[in-house]
Scaffold this motif. Sequence first.
Motif, PDB file in Angstrom:
ATOM      1  N   LEU A  34      31.363   3.080   9.388  1.00 23.98           N
ATOM      2  CA  LEU A  34      30.474   2.982  10.500  1.00 23.98           C
ATOM      3  C   LEU A  34      29.083   3.455   9.844  1.00 23.98           C
ATOM      4  N   ILE A  35      29.217   4.799   9.167  1.00 24.86           N
ATOM      5  CA  ILE A  35      28.674   5.467   8.165  1.00 24.86           C
ATOM      6  C   ILE A  35      27.801   4.223   7.403  1.00 24.86           C
ATOM      7  N   THR A  36      28.637   3.744   6.710  1.00 24.58           N
ATOM      8  CA  THR A  36      27.474   2.956   6.169  1.00 24.58           C
ATOM      9  C   THR A  36      27.602   1.364   5.932  1.00 24.58           C
ATOM     10  N   THR A  37      27.526   1.413   7.307  1.00 21.68           N
ATOM     11  CA  THR A  37      26.812   0.025   8.289  1.00 21.68           C
ATOM     12  C   THR A  37      25.245   0.805   8.961  1.00 21.68           C
ATOM     13  N   ALA A  38      25.503   1.393   9.597  1.00 22.58           N
ATOM     14  CA  ALA A  38      24.430   2.789  10.020  1.00 22.58           C
ATOM     15  C   ALA A  38      24.181   2.549   9.150  1.00 22.58           C
ATOM     16  N   ALA A  39      23.731   3.297   7.863  1.00 19.98           N
ATOM     17  CA  ALA A  39      22.523   3.504   6.989  1.00 19.98           C
ATOM     18  C   ALA A  39      22.604   2.803   5.959  1.00 19.98           C
ATOM     19  N   SER A  40      22.947   1.059   6.094  1.00 22.62           N
ATOM     20  CA  SER A  40      22.652  -0.164   5.499  1.00 22.62           C
ATOM     21  C   SER A  40      22.325  -0.652   6.395  1.00 22.62           C
ATOM     22  N   MET A  41      21.722  -0.459   8.107  1.00 22.43           N
ATOM     23  CA  MET A  41      20.380  -1.341   8.734  1.00 22.43           C
ATOM     24  C   MET A  41      19.181  -0.276   8.955  1.00 22.43           C
ATOM     25  N   GLU A  42      19.374   1.387   8.852  1.00 22.99           N
ATOM     26  CA  GLU A  42      18.337   1.532   8.646  1.00 22.99           C
ATOM     27  C   GLU A  42      17.526   1.163   7.161  1.00 22.99           C
ATOM     28  N   LEU A  43      18.146   1.449   6.382  1.00 23.93           N
ATOM     29  CA  LEU A  43      17.323   0.792   4.473  1.00 23.93           C
ATOM     30  C   LEU A  43      17.083  -1.182   5.527  1.00 23.93           C
ATOM     31  N   THR A 170      18.461  -8.403   9.148  1.00 21.16           N
ATOM     32  CA  THR A 170      17.609  -9.148   8.401  1.00 21.16           C
ATOM     33  C   THR A 170      18.167 -10.989   8.618  1.00 21.16           C
ATOM     34  N   GLY A 171      19.181 -11.127   8.981  1.00 18.97           N
ATOM     35  CA  GLY A 171      19.803 -12.429   8.870  1.00 18.97           C
ATOM     36  C   GLY A 171      20.129 -12.979   7.610  1.00 18.97           C
ATOM     37  N   GLU A 172      20.379 -12.305   6.780  1.00 17.42           N
ATOM     38  CA  GLU A 172      20.387 -12.808   5.448  1.00 17.42           C
ATOM     39  C   GLU A 172      20.945 -11.234   4.791  1.00 17.42           C
ATOM     40  N   LEU A 173      21.224 -11.476   3.068  1.00 20.09           N
ATOM     41  CA  LEU A 173      21.677 -10.992   2.443  1.00 20.09           C
ATOM     42  C   LEU A 173      20.738 -11.180   0.941  1.00 20.09           C
ATOM     43  N   ALA A 174      19.660  -9.767   1.031  1.00 21.08           N
ATOM     44  CA  ALA A 174      19.132  -9.672   0.359  1.00 21.08           C
ATOM     45  C   ALA A 174      20.028  -9.343  -1.645  1.00 21.08           C
ATOM     46  N   TRP A 175      18.961  -8.727  -2.395  1.00 18.61           N
ATOM     47  CA  TRP A 175      19.878  -8.146  -3.469  1.00 18.61           C
ATOM     48  C   TRP A 175      19.788  -6.326  -2.979  1.00 18.61           C
ATOM     49  N   PRO A 176      19.197  -5.573  -2.572  1.00 17.03           N
ATOM     50  CA  PRO A 176      19.360  -4.887  -1.910  1.00 17.03           C
ATOM     51  C   PRO A 176      21.355  -4.206  -1.039  1.00 17.03           C
ATOM     52  N   ALA A 177      21.349  -5.612  -0.700  1.00 17.70           N
ATOM     53  CA  ALA A 177      22.216  -5.357   0.047  1.00 17.70           C
ATOM     54  C   ALA A 177      23.604  -5.655  -0.876  1.00 17.70           C
TER      55      ALA A 177
END
Length: 320
Positions: A34-43, A170-177
Amino acid sequence: MQETTWTSADQRGFLSLLNDYYQLTKPRLILLFLITTAASMELASQGEVNPWLFLVTLVSGALAAGSANTINCLYDRDIDGIMERTRHRPLPSGRVQPWEALVFAIALAMTSFLLLTIFANLLSGLLAMAGIAVYVGVYTHWLKRSSSKNIVIGGAAGAIPPLVGWAAVTGELAWPAWVLFAIIFIWTPPHFWPLAMLIQDDYARVNVPMLPVVDGDGVTAKQIFIYTLALVPTTLLLVYPFGVSGFLYGAIALVLGGMFIYRAWELMQAPSDKDEARSLFKFSILYMMLLCAAMAIDSLPFTQECLTSLTTAIAAMGTR
């Protein structure tokens, strides 16, 4: 009086049953996901994620991870009954029946998929299901009992939650993801192997070929050090070339990475030292939590405004 006694006993039994199902989900593992998911969403949202979407995605992620962990417990109940640290789990102890655990896991997975598909998007829902499939099919069924590299490849399952978070926003997977995916993927072996070094006797007893069991502590410590070296530059890709994180995150990532490398080096000097292995395992958890916190804080508009003001002030002082 008798009715009150029975009611109290029933309540205790119900609460005990709830706790058994809760334990099947391995809640301590879910927290890091959940921590990694939350960080990804914030980013992905640059610190401006929709609160409702944030909540739904985290709940859905917890349900998906709980489903995968429950199926893992179901599949491994034979060896869990032998290993000292796992023999008291609900399935090997008989407190929960296998069919009950399977129904529970399916219900968690379906709820997760529906929540993500309805309130986020189909891509995030499919990614959550892919995480379950990789953890159960690739790691638990295929690799865990057949290869000493099981956690390397199987660790991809633990790297999928950031993809879910990014896709939900975002509905997609960009390179940062995919960089976030790579960070978790590379971090997983130096996180898990120190724990495997501590409980390798249990793994040896049930013929699970974890790296310390097959190749020994020395080789495992060297592999941990190599992966830790690779982890640090990977974390900095978010700063350059992708530019989704700034100076604050980069500085924290370098400091944390340096500490991680130092601890991995210390373990490599004394690979049989259980205290060193335990210390590294605990630090690896703290490392990921702080790294994700740095991502989230760095992405906040308030943080960016403060850093911009500070940079402007320093530049003004330099022109005087």
